[in-house]
Design an enzyme around this catalytic site. Structure first.
Site, PDB file in Angstrom:
ATOM      1  N   ARG A 139       0.825  -1.212   0.000  1.00 61.55           N
ATOM      2  CA  ARG A 139       0.000   0.000   0.000  1.00 61.55           C
ATOM      3  C   ARG A 139       0.858   1.260   0.000  1.00 61.55           C
ATOM      4  O   ARG A 139       2.028   1.239   0.343  1.00 61.55           O
ATOM      5  CB  ARG A 139      -0.933   0.010   1.218  1.00 61.55           C
ATOM      6  N   LYS A 284      -8.276  -2.264   1.894  1.00 59.33           N
ATOM      7  CA  LYS A 284      -8.047  -1.430   3.058  1.00 59.33           C
ATOM      8  C   LYS A 284      -8.731  -0.066   2.918  1.00 59.33           C
ATOM      9  O   LYS A 284      -9.049   0.569   3.927  1.00 59.33           O
ATOM     10  CB  LYS A 284      -6.545  -1.283   3.314  1.00 59.33           C
ATOM     11  N   HIS A 303      -8.959  -3.963  13.377  1.00 55.72           N
ATOM     12  CA  HIS A 303      -7.965  -4.614  12.520  1.00 55.72           C
ATOM     13  C   HIS A 303      -7.520  -5.870  13.254  1.00 55.72           C
ATOM     14  O   HIS A 303      -6.481  -5.888  13.915  1.00 55.72           O
ATOM     15  CB  HIS A 303      -6.783  -3.674  12.257  1.00 55.72           C
ATOM     16  N   SER A 321       0.655  -5.409  10.351  1.00 54.82           N
ATOM     17  CA  SER A 321       0.928  -6.299   9.235  1.00 54.82           C
ATOM     18  C   SER A 321       2.085  -7.255   9.549  1.00 54.82           C
ATOM     19  O   SER A 321       3.135  -6.834  10.041  1.00 54.82           O
ATOM     20  CB  SER A 321       1.269  -5.444   8.021  1.00 54.82           C
ATOM     21  N   LYS A 325      -1.931 -12.305  12.445  1.00 59.76           N
ATOM     22  CA  LYS A 325      -3.398 -12.362  12.517  1.00 59.76           C
ATOM     23  C   LYS A 325      -3.943 -13.518  11.664  1.00 59.76           C
ATOM     24  O   LYS A 325      -4.745 -14.313  12.127  1.00 59.76           O
ATOM     25  CB  LYS A 325      -4.029 -11.038  12.029  1.00 59.76           C
ATOM     26  N   THR A 326      -3.492 -13.570  10.409  1.00 60.08           N
ATOM     27  CA  THR A 326      -4.010 -14.613   9.516  1.00 60.08           C
ATOM     28  C   THR A 326      -3.478 -15.979   9.937  1.00 60.08           C
ATOM     29  O   THR A 326      -4.236 -16.950  10.061  1.00 60.08           O
ATOM     30  CB  THR A 326      -3.602 -14.316   8.060  1.00 60.08           C
ATOM     31  N   ASP A 340      -8.820 -10.606   9.265  1.00 60.81           N
ATOM     32  CA  ASP A 340      -8.228  -9.263   9.201  1.00 60.81           C
ATOM     33  C   ASP A 340      -9.131  -8.093   9.619  1.00 60.81           C
ATOM     34  O   ASP A 340      -8.627  -7.113  10.124  1.00 60.81           O
ATOM     35  CB  ASP A 340      -7.718  -9.016   7.782  1.00 60.81           C
ATOM     36  N   ARG A 405       1.424 -12.550  -1.571  1.00 63.05           N
ATOM     37  CA  ARG A 405       0.117 -12.706  -0.933  1.00 63.05           C
ATOM     38  C   ARG A 405      -0.777 -13.702  -1.648  1.00 63.05           C
ATOM     39  O   ARG A 405      -0.698 -13.862  -2.862  1.00 63.05           O
ATOM     40  CB  ARG A 405      -0.624 -11.363  -0.951  1.00 63.05           C
TER      41      ARG A 405
HETATM   42  N1  ATP Z   1       5.817 -17.357  15.894  1.00 61.75           N
HETATM   43  C1  ATP Z   1       5.118 -16.909  14.867  1.00 61.75           C
HETATM   44  N2  ATP Z   1       3.838 -16.502  15.040  1.00 61.75           N
HETATM   45  C2  ATP Z   1       3.125 -16.024  14.012  1.00 61.75           C
HETATM   46  N3  ATP Z   1       3.590 -15.920  12.745  1.00 61.75           N
HETATM   47  C3  ATP Z   1       4.848 -16.323  12.501  1.00 61.75           C
HETATM   48  C4  ATP Z   1       5.666 -16.831  13.551  1.00 61.75           C
HETATM   49  N4  ATP Z   1       6.867 -17.148  13.021  1.00 61.75           N
HETATM   50  C5  ATP Z   1       6.810 -16.855  11.720  1.00 61.75           C
HETATM   51  N5  ATP Z   1       5.608 -16.371  11.364  1.00 61.75           N
HETATM   52  C6  ATP Z   1       5.229 -15.900  10.009  1.00 61.75           C
HETATM   53  O1  ATP Z   1       4.853 -14.539  10.093  1.00 61.75           O
HETATM   54  C7  ATP Z   1       3.881 -14.227   9.130  1.00 61.75           C
HETATM   55  C8  ATP Z   1       2.613 -13.665   9.779  1.00 61.75           C
HETATM   56  O2  ATP Z   1       1.826 -13.116   8.748  1.00 61.75           O
HETATM   57  P1  ATP Z   1       0.250 -12.959   8.730  1.00 61.75           P
HETATM   58  O3  ATP Z   1      -0.255 -13.190   7.350  1.00 61.75           O
HETATM   59  O4  ATP Z   1      -0.386 -13.786   9.784  1.00 61.75           O
HETATM   60  O5  ATP Z   1       0.168 -11.422   9.056  1.00 61.75           O
HETATM   61  P2  ATP Z   1      -1.104 -10.547   9.397  1.00 61.75           P
HETATM   62  O6  ATP Z   1      -1.030 -10.145  10.831  1.00 61.75           O
HETATM   63  O7  ATP Z   1      -2.312 -11.267   8.981  1.00 61.75           O
HETATM   64  O8  ATP Z   1      -0.813  -9.238   8.519  1.00 61.75           O
HETATM   65  P3  ATP Z   1      -1.691  -8.413   7.437  1.00 61.75           P
HETATM   66  O9  ATP Z   1      -2.584  -7.503   8.206  1.00 61.75           O
HETATM   67  O10 ATP Z   1      -0.690  -7.682   6.645  1.00 61.75           O
HETATM   68  O11 ATP Z   1      -2.455  -9.393   6.602  1.00 61.75           O
HETATM   69  C9  ATP Z   1       3.575 -15.502   8.382  1.00 61.75           C
HETATM   70  O12 ATP Z   1       4.346 -15.501   7.225  1.00 61.75           O
HETATM   71  C10 ATP Z   1       4.023 -16.579   9.380  1.00 61.75           C
HETATM   72  O13 ATP Z   1       4.421 -17.771   8.754  1.00 61.75           O
HETATM   73  O1  OAA Z   2      -3.482  -4.128   3.264  1.00 66.13           O
HETATM   74  C1  OAA Z   2      -2.537  -4.873   3.012  1.00 66.13           C
HETATM   75  O2  OAA Z   2      -1.739  -4.707   2.097  1.00 66.13           O
HETATM   76  C2  OAA Z   2      -2.334  -6.075   3.837  1.00 66.13           C
HETATM   77  C3  OAA Z   2      -2.849  -5.949   5.176  1.00 66.13           C
HETATM   78  O3  OAA Z   2      -3.763  -6.646   5.560  1.00 66.13           O
HETATM   79  C4  OAA Z   2      -2.251  -4.945   6.069  1.00 66.13           C
HETATM   80  O4  OAA Z   2      -1.286  -4.285   5.686  1.00 66.13           O
HETATM   81  O5  OAA Z   2      -2.755  -4.818   7.190  1.00 66.13           O
HETATM   82 CA    CA Z   3      -3.493 -11.154   6.930  1.00 66.12          CA
HETATM   83 MN    MN Z   4      -4.316  -6.339   7.602  1.00 67.09          MN
END
Ligand code: ATP
Ligand code: OAA
Ligand code: CA
Ligand code: MN
Length: 621
Positions: A139, A284, A303, A321, A325-326, A340, A405
């Site tokens: 973004r 977003k 979020h 990010s 979360k995911t 998310d 992604r």
């Molecule tokens: N101990 C851990 N706990 C959680 N995630 C981990 C850990 N170690 C490594 N990772 C990695 O960290 C990343 C977490 O990314 P995730 O997609 O869950 O982010 P998000 O919080 O959903 O962010 P976004 O809002 O950008 O989508 C993944 O690639 C996951 O494999």
């Molecule tokens: O919006 C994006 O590119 C991915 C996301 O979920 C974040 O940054 O929180």
């Molecule tokens: Ca995510």
């Molecule tokens: Mn997000």
């Protein structure tokens, strides 16, 4: 073989003579036999007039001529009937032209469109659509502008720290016109009519208009997909996105500081995208709109990820990010509500979206099986690298970006809860990926601490991989989503405190980042350990554990958790250089303190004693 015709033997060369011949005289006829007509959307429900109105220039009399279907299909176009216009007089060249509208196409149709459109769309070995988002692979928050008018001037958070960079109504309209002229100049545009928010009473209708098939598939996956009946009665959207991301903004225009521009008008209920094809901008952008609309109804927008145990215990996972979360809300033993974006209303939680957006750098089948298996036909894979021949994806390859992604419909996760709604949360888990390696893997928070860390919104991810070791950089993003909030952070914080108190939720801080030293020395906490910690929160095991208090941050940390080595629970144990630990701890504490200074003069809700407690809940040194 016996011969029926007087001694002449015929041989069967054709091994399919038992089947009747195809009933086609020409190859075109054969092709037309292949595709069975789908149940057409009823005439009365034809959205063309409504879409033409959406695409209408504000400078000309009426919207463009639209025709449904692909130009390749060579159906004779019939102009849209405009009430205002006399049918025979064309007032501008643009009104003579037809733009084909591809309305709510299916994933299969969008695949074919994507292949035809860009050289960068491919089918991977598991059936996903691999594509490129162009020059932008993330973004562009500095290019996001919101119209400041009499209402929003008073309502929204402006100025230092705020994500809302102002623009005026006139410049919004000029950018809108630029996007519309671009979209209307094309032979075809994709239009999706979809919903946001699984809470039926607070559902929002969105229309997405875009030039790229991949964008339409992305939003098909990410927003809630209407049924045929819901589409027939869709009517006028509550919010419209004009995605002309392939076309740049005009840098000479007022307010424009680059050729990328994301423009939001809350009054017009529209978003215009120019100069970036990163699809997350749409997701977003809509989230920002929900952060405006929902709190007006007393509903908190979050979020966060969200899942539910078999006993109905709901957990929220907040975090910036890349904090997990995911990854952590996708839990094979629990029902996934969403990964998310959620709403917390007086009737419980609801997912805003209809899909998930997982980071897939270093994705492995062993560690994240459900996400791995969700990458199949229908899933959009952005900016990944694959083997040219086998089309197997190399998830470790960062050649294009680290932010690779996968966007898939939530039902691709086998234990998704549909509809994506649940009761009030029992646990509120704040995730931080602490690359300084000084925050404990888990701490139990009191309400004031929960609010302090929610408002701080800390993480420190090290993104750089190219030039050797990089310093961790702390990021503080209020409410774990400063880029998306619309009002002052204290508004959301007060709502969270009120809801947590009212429904009795417990707060936790989980460090998914470094252990055994900061980035470069230690290593990231193993995902299986983090999962064990999360399991212990869900099961209630951690509520009754023994605790001790850490110095500086004053965090309550458990002394033992099933399946997790006890020595890692207090980070000091994992550092060989204790001096360096203390120094790093104080450094991070100082960063927290500096960041919180701007909030020190704000009241959080009506409870002034809670405000005082929140101010005192930060690090002490
Ligand atoms: N101990 C851990 N706990 C959680 N995630 C981990 C850990 N170690 C490594 N990772 C990695 O960290 C990343 C977490 O990314 P995730 O997609 O869950 O982010 P998000 O919080 O959903 O962010 P976004 O809002 O950008 O989508 C993944 O690639 C996951 O494999
Ligand atoms: O919006 C994006 O590119 C991915 C996301 O979920 C974040 O940054 O929180
Ligand atoms: Ca995510
Ligand atoms: Mn997000």
């Amino acid at each position: 073989m016996a011969s029926p015709n007087g001694g002449v033997t015929t041989y069967d060369y054709d091994d399919s003579d038992s089947a009747a011949p195809v009933r086609a005289q020409t190859i075109e006829e054969l092709h037309s036999l292949q595709r069975k007509a789908a149940t057409a959307i009823k005439d009365g429900a034809s959205p063309l007039q409504s879409i033409s109105a959406s695409l209408a220039s504000l400078a000309r009399e009426y919207g463009p001529n639209l025709v449904k279907g692909d130009p390749e299909a060579k159906v004779a176009p019939v102009p849209v009937k405009h009430q205002q216009a006399s049918a025979t007089i064309a007032s501008s060249d643009s009104s003579l032209k037809f733009t084909h509208v591809l309305y709510n196409l299916s994933p299969a149709e969008l695949y074919e469109q994507a292949f035809g459109q860009k050289k960068s769309s491919f089918i991977t070995s598991t059936g996903a659509l691999a594509t490129l988002s162009g020059a932008k692979t993330g973004r562009s928050p500095r290019d996001k502008r919101v119209v400041k008018d009499e209402t929003t001037e008073k309502e929204l958070w402006w100025g230092k720290g705020s994500p809302n960079i102002e623009m005026d109504e006139r410049q919004f309209v000029i950018n809108r016109e630029r996007a519309l002229d671009y979209l209307n100049s094309l032979d075809k545009v994709y239009v999706n009519d979809q919903f946001l928010n699984w809470d039926p009473e607070n559902r929002i209708k969105v229309r997405i208009i875009t030039s790229r098939a991949y964008h339409a598939l992305f939003m098909h996956n990410m927003c809630i997909r209407p049924t045929e009946e819901e589409l027939e009665t869709f009517g006028t959207p509550d919010f419209t996105i004009y995605n002309a991301g392939e076309f740049p903004a005009n840098r000479y225009a007022n307010y424009m500081t680059s050729s990328t521009s994301i423009n939001i008008s809350l009054a017009r209920r529209e978003m215009v995208i120019l100069g970036t094809q990163y699809a997350g901008e749409m997701k977003k952008g809509l989230f920002g709109v929900m952060h405006y609309l929902m709190p007006k109804r007393g509903i908190l927008s979050l979020h966060s990820g969200c899942n539910m145990g078999k006993e109905g215990d709901v957990a929220l996972f907040f975090g910036l990010s890349g904090t997990g979360k995911t990854t952590l809300s996708t839990d094979h033993n629990r029902l996934l509500i969403g990964d998310d974006e959620h709403c917390w209303s007086d009737s419980g939680v609801s997912n805003i979206e209809g899909g998930c957006y997982a980071k897939c750098i270093d994705l492995s089948k062993e560690k994240e099986p459900d996400i791995w298996n969700a990458i199949k036909f229908g899933t959009v894979l952005e900016n990944v690298v694959f083997n040219e021949r086998t089309r197997e994806v190399d998830y470790a390859d960062k050649s294009i970006t680290e932010n690779t992604r996968a966007a898939y419909p939530i039902e691709f996760i086998p234990n998704a809860l549909i509809p994506c709604v649940g009761p009030h949360p029992k646990n509120v888990i704040l995730l931080a990926c602490d690359a300084y390696g000084v925050l404990p893997p888990v701490s139990k928070l009191n309400l004031a601490q929960t609010m302090y860390h929610f408002i701080s919104g800390y993480t420190a991810i090290v993104a750089g991989t190219e030039d050797g070791i990089k310093e961790p950089t702390a990021t503080f993003s209020a409410c774990f989503g400063a880029a998306f909030i619309m009002y002052h952070p204290t508004k959301y914080a007060a709502m969270l405190a009120e809801k947590m108190q009212k429904y009795g939720a417990t707060g936790w801080l989980v460090n998914t980042g470094w252990s055994g030293g900061r980035y470069g020395v230690g290593s990231r906490i193993k995902l299986p350990y983090t999962r064990k910690i999360i399991d212990a929160i869900h099961s209630g095991e951690l509520l009754t554990a023994n605790y001790k208090k850490t110095e500086v941050f004053g965090l309550e940390i458990p002394t033992g958790i099933d399946g997790v080595p006890s020595e890692i629970l207090d980070p000091v144990n994992t550092w060989t250089d204790k001096g360096a630990y203390k120094e790093t701890l104080l450094k991070l504490a100082g960063l927290f303190k500096n960041n919180f200074e701007v909030f020190a003069s704000y009241k959080i809700g009506d409870d002034s004693s809670l405000t005082d407690q929140i101010l005192a809940a930060g690090p002490n040194f």
